[in-house]
Design an enzyme around this catalytic site. Structure first.
Site, mmCIF file in Angstrom:
data_model
loop_
_atom_site.group_PDB
_atom_site.id
_atom_site.type_symbol
_atom_site.label_atom_id
_atom_site.label_comp_id
_atom_site.label_asym_id
_atom_site.label_seq_id
_atom_site.Cartn_x
_atom_site.Cartn_y
_atom_site.Cartn_z
ATOM 1 N N LYS A 1 42.432 50.292 7.582
ATOM 2 C CA LYS A 1 42.730 49.715 8.887
ATOM 3 C C LYS A 1 43.539 48.433 8.700
ATOM 4 C CE LYS A 1 40.003 48.295 12.976
ATOM 5 N NZ LYS A 1 38.623 48.309 13.522
ATOM 6 N N MET B 1 41.640 44.283 18.908
ATOM 7 C CA MET B 1 40.635 45.106 18.227
ATOM 8 C C MET B 1 39.303 45.153 18.989
ATOM 9 S SD MET B 1 41.249 44.582 14.127
ATOM 10 C CE MET B 1 40.686 42.878 14.084
ATOM 11 N N SER C 1 38.349 50.622 17.513
ATOM 12 C CA SER C 1 39.625 50.070 17.121
ATOM 13 C C SER C 1 40.190 50.657 15.828
ATOM 14 C CB SER C 1 39.499 48.543 16.969
ATOM 15 O OG SER C 1 38.529 48.186 16.021
ATOM 16 N N ILE D 1 32.535 46.905 15.504
ATOM 17 C CA ILE D 1 31.786 45.849 16.175
ATOM 18 C C ILE D 1 31.123 46.361 17.447
ATOM 19 C CG2 ILE D 1 33.760 45.024 17.534
ATOM 20 C CD1 ILE D 1 32.639 42.187 17.252
ATOM 21 N N GLY D 2 31.626 47.494 17.969
ATOM 22 C CA GLY D 2 31.026 48.062 19.173
ATOM 23 C C GLY D 2 31.247 49.559 19.269
ATOM 24 N N GLY D 3 31.607 50.170 18.126
ATOM 25 C CA GLY D 3 31.907 51.598 18.092
ATOM 26 C C GLY D 3 33.249 51.893 17.451
ATOM 27 N N SER D 4 33.842 50.900 16.798
ATOM 28 C CA SER D 4 35.228 50.999 16.329
ATOM 29 C C SER D 4 35.444 51.993 15.201
ATOM 30 C CB SER D 4 35.726 49.622 15.877
ATOM 31 O OG SER D 4 35.711 48.715 16.947
#
EC number: 3.5.1.4
Length: 576
Positions: free
Chosen positions: A124, A173, A199, A220-223
């Site tokens: 990434k 992101m 992201s 961080i939240g589903g990336s």
């Protein structure tokens, strides 16, 4: 927006320069390598898992060299990029030189450098690589090459892996629409009309197209999980103390309220396991030091006790995403495992807490990097919600609740605002209190080995839908707040014959979750959820484990994968 014409010209020149250089590097390598050879060996390289690539090279099987394998994957990556726009920084020439060096080293010693010897890899865009930019979608970060490799990249190279490209991300992101003004939009490999997620969107596309053997992203939240679900890949979001993140570029450096974790994206469970064995417990001394806990072998009970739910209490899950959980549970029961349906307590509160914590500063730091970049539509709520004056926020949330009866969406409106530090501490404390409650009421009371859950309420959304549906990341955000490991296994594909919104399904939406978000997703002639238009899109499931049980999660991923059997996912099954 443009106080001086020179500012606009400078901004356009940055974008044009970056894209032109990228195109030149891609075209130069494409010309050098020529068209992919229509031979059995080319397919064999792409059909091999990462561990199989290493084994073939080590065995000196005919045609299997690091250089030959890398050339095939670069050719496939070029074709994938032309189709989906998934790449950012191009390092093909450097990677080919590394592959040739590995081949010379192996010829001289007959020893592989490490467990990733000759494996083509990508990362990434946030992972620093010496001599290359980490723009993470900001033009203001362009033309500032990193002066050192990220620690993860160093571990990859020490193990013999070859990083040949970096991949695209959303602006800031903090979105799951993979698009930014610098590099543009990345398309889903299975449908150009739908997003690849974020992201780690570009990374998932490359993996799901057989264009890289193994990739790396962050979450961080589903990336990691949302792109894997949208594109049909395997992934693992570990806890925050297993993989070192030294040398990662951030949109809001220093923010530690919600842990960002690094993790692998692959085409098989064995490759996820291989990746974790290389990096777990490895870190430098100093502020980035981790507990020295390497990957540990685990022995699963012969009869697993699995908790599952087909929808959370935030947004009712669509039929194909429910079906993915139910088919997984049916496959496990057929193998003799015990599966118990349950509903975790008040998961929607964790989404509110995520908003409270992440918006405490009003997103000012990450937005400050935009400079002249136009705001991506997916960040509309993120950008403007914290700006509402307090009295308007209170009045708006009151009106929404009174008119719709939705008690969750107004809480999100009230949560997204700038807060004093004392209020932020209270949010941290509530998150810790909830985690203790979850441990007691879910893990301790039920003695589950793992939990199986939907990754999202929906398959991959059409482009632009995240402008109103950004909160759908709630299904994955839950487990970031708890900081526990989660694996992703692809299960099935959207089938219009099976995945219509029936009256029976709609009845389950009554008094369930956020009426507003459910309406935005499912209702109206142009509703984002459309099984005909989504036909063939992949659907995965989350496999959730306890803190520090990443190895158990990976082991259960393998059990699930084998129980489901062949279904069109894995090496050689990627999008073309």
């Amino acid at each position: 927006m443009w106080p001086f014409s020179s500012a606009r010209q400078e901004w356009m020149a940055i974008i044009s320069g970056k894209k032109s250089r990228q195109a030149n590097l891609v075209n130069e390598t494409a010309k050098l390598l020529g068209e992919p050879a229509q031979t059995g060996m080319f397919d064999a390289y792409l059909n091999a898992s990462a561990s199989e690539i290493v084994q073939h090279i080590q065995n000196e099987d005919e045609g299997w060299t690091a250089t030959n394998v890398l050339q095939a994957y670069i050719q496939r990556a070029i074709a994938t990029h032309k189709k989906t726009n998934c790449l950012t920084e191009i390092m093909f020439a450097q990677a080919l030189a590394e592959a040739e060096e590995l081949d010379r080293e192996f010829m001289a010693t007959k020893k592989i450098r490490g467990p990733l010897h000759g494996v083509p890899m990508s990362v990434k865009d946030l992972f620093n690589i010496k001599g290359f930019d980490s723009t993470i979608g900001y033009t203001s970060f362009a033309n500032i090459p990193a002066d050192d490799d990220a620690y993860l990249v160093k571990l990859i190279r020490q193990a013999g892996g070859i990083v040949f490209a970096k991949t695209n991300v959303p602006q800031t992101m903090l979105s799951f629409e993979c698009s930014n003004p610098l590099w543009g939009r990345t398309l889903n490999p299975w449908s150009a009309a739908h997003t690849s997620g974020g992201s780690s969107g570009g990374e998932a596309v490359l993996v799901a197209s057989d264009a890289v053997a193994l990739g790396w992203g962050s979450d961080i939240g589903g990336s990691l999980r949302i792109p894997a679900h949208f594109s049909g890949a395997y992934s693992l979001k570990p806890g925050s103390d297993r993989i070192c993140r030294q040398g990662c570029t951030a949109a809001a450096p220093g923010s530690t309220g919600i842990a960002v974790v690094a993790g692998p994206i692959g085409r098989s469970v064995s490759d996820i396991e291989l990746a974790c064995k290389v990096v777990f417990g490895n870190s430098p001394s100093g502020p980035y030091a981790l507990p020295p806990v390497p990957y540990r072998d685990v022995t699963l009970p012969s009869k697993l006790r699995v908790g599952y739910y087909i929808s959370d209490d935030f947004v009712q899950t669509s039929p194909p995403c429910q079906r993915a959980v139910l088919e997984t549970i049916a496959a496990l029961r057929k193998q003799g495992h015990e599966c118990i349906e349950f509903m975790p307590p008040r998961l929607w509160e964790l989404v509110v807490l995520f908003s409270e914590i992440s918006s405490a500063e009003g997103y000012k730091t990450m937005m400050s990097h935009l400079k002249h970049d136009p705001l991506e539509p997916s960040l509309f709520l993120l950008r403007y919600s914290p700006m509402l004056p307090a009295f308007i926020r209170r009045f708006a949330s009151w009106v929404v609740e009174k008119l719709t009866g939705d008690k969750i969406y107004p809480r999100l409106i009230r949560a997204a605002r700038v807060k004093p530090i004392g209020e932020l501490w209270k949010s941290f404390y509530r998150a810790t209190t909830y985690h203790a409650e979850f441990q007691k009421e879910v893990w301790d009371a039920n003695k589950f080995d793992v939990i199986i859950a939907p990754v999202s309420a929906s398959p991959a959304l059409p482009h632009g839908a995240t402008k109103q549906l950004a909160p759908l990341a709630g299904a994955t955000i839950f487990y970031n707040l708890l900081d526990i490991p989660v694996g992703i296994v692809p299960v099935l594909r959207v089938d219009p014959a099976k995945d219509q919104l029936t009256d029976k399904w709609r009845a389950t939406c009554v008094n369930h979750g956020s009426k507003i978000l459910q309406g935005k997703l499912y209702d109206g002639p142009n509703a984002p959820y459309n099984p005909e238009k989504m036909k063939g899109l992949p659907i995965g499931v989350q496999i959730v484990g306890k803190k520090w049980e990443e190895e158990k999660v990976v082991a259960v991923m393998d059990v699930v994968d084998k129980a489901l059997g062949p279904r069109g996912f894995g090496p050689g099954q990627g999008a073309r």
